[in-house]
Design an enzyme around this catalytic site. Structure first.
Site, mmCIF file in Angstrom:
data_model
loop_
_atom_site.group_PDB
_atom_site.id
_atom_site.type_symbol
_atom_site.label_atom_id
_atom_site.label_comp_id
_atom_site.label_asym_id
_atom_site.label_seq_id
_atom_site.Cartn_x
_atom_site.Cartn_y
_atom_site.Cartn_z
ATOM 1 N N SER A 1 0.845 -1.187 0.000
ATOM 2 C CA SER A 1 0.000 0.000 0.000
ATOM 3 C C SER A 1 0.878 1.234 0.000
ATOM 4 O O SER A 1 2.015 1.197 0.484
ATOM 5 C CB SER A 1 -0.873 0.003 1.256
ATOM 6 N N TYR B 1 -2.238 -0.217 10.482
ATOM 7 C CA TYR B 1 -2.274 -0.689 9.094
ATOM 8 C C TYR B 1 -1.005 -0.232 8.363
ATOM 9 O O TYR B 1 -0.348 -1.032 7.686
ATOM 10 C CB TYR B 1 -3.523 -0.144 8.388
#
Length: 123
Positions: free
Chosen positions: A39, A52
């Site tokens: 990501s 995250y």
């Protein structure tokens, strides 16, 4: 805290364990491409998703190091860092600039895999 532990297990530990197993099988075979979906949060973690982001930082670092360890074996690692992807995880959020869709990410990955077969870049 339990949610953080689950996120770490899912986004880091589980990935690393699976990647090591698949990578070893591919190394023995002498070919293959591993796609690691990371990501942009690995590059720029945000305060609202710091756990995250941390898992993606770890996964990113692992993928880069693993790619180096597989160099010369015929196995490649393609590290993918999409930005804001419209989907279940981002439901209810205002899309960020340059937001994309899962289908567009999939098409870009498929294109990159095709390019690798023709001598294109990999991580």
């Amino acid at each position: 805290m339990r949610l953080a532990a689950t996120m770490i297990e899912t986004n880091f530990t589980g990935h690393v364990t699976a990647l090591l197993a698949f990578g070893e099988a591919m190394r023995r075979r002498g070919s293959g491409t591993i796609v690691v979906l990371s990501s942009v949060a690995a590059i720029r973690p945000r305060k609202f998703n710091s756990v995250y982001g941390a898992t993606k930082v770890g996964l990113d670092a692992f993928a880069r190091g693993y790619a180096d360890s597989l160099h010369g074996t015929g196995v490649r690692v393609l590290l993918v860092r999409p930005g804001f992807v419209i989907g279940r995880m981002t439901e209810g959020m205002k899309p960020a600039p340059l937001a994309t869709t899962a289908a567009a990410v999939g098409a870009a990955v498929a294109s990159a895999l095709g390019d690798q077969g023709r001598g294109g870049a990999s991580q």
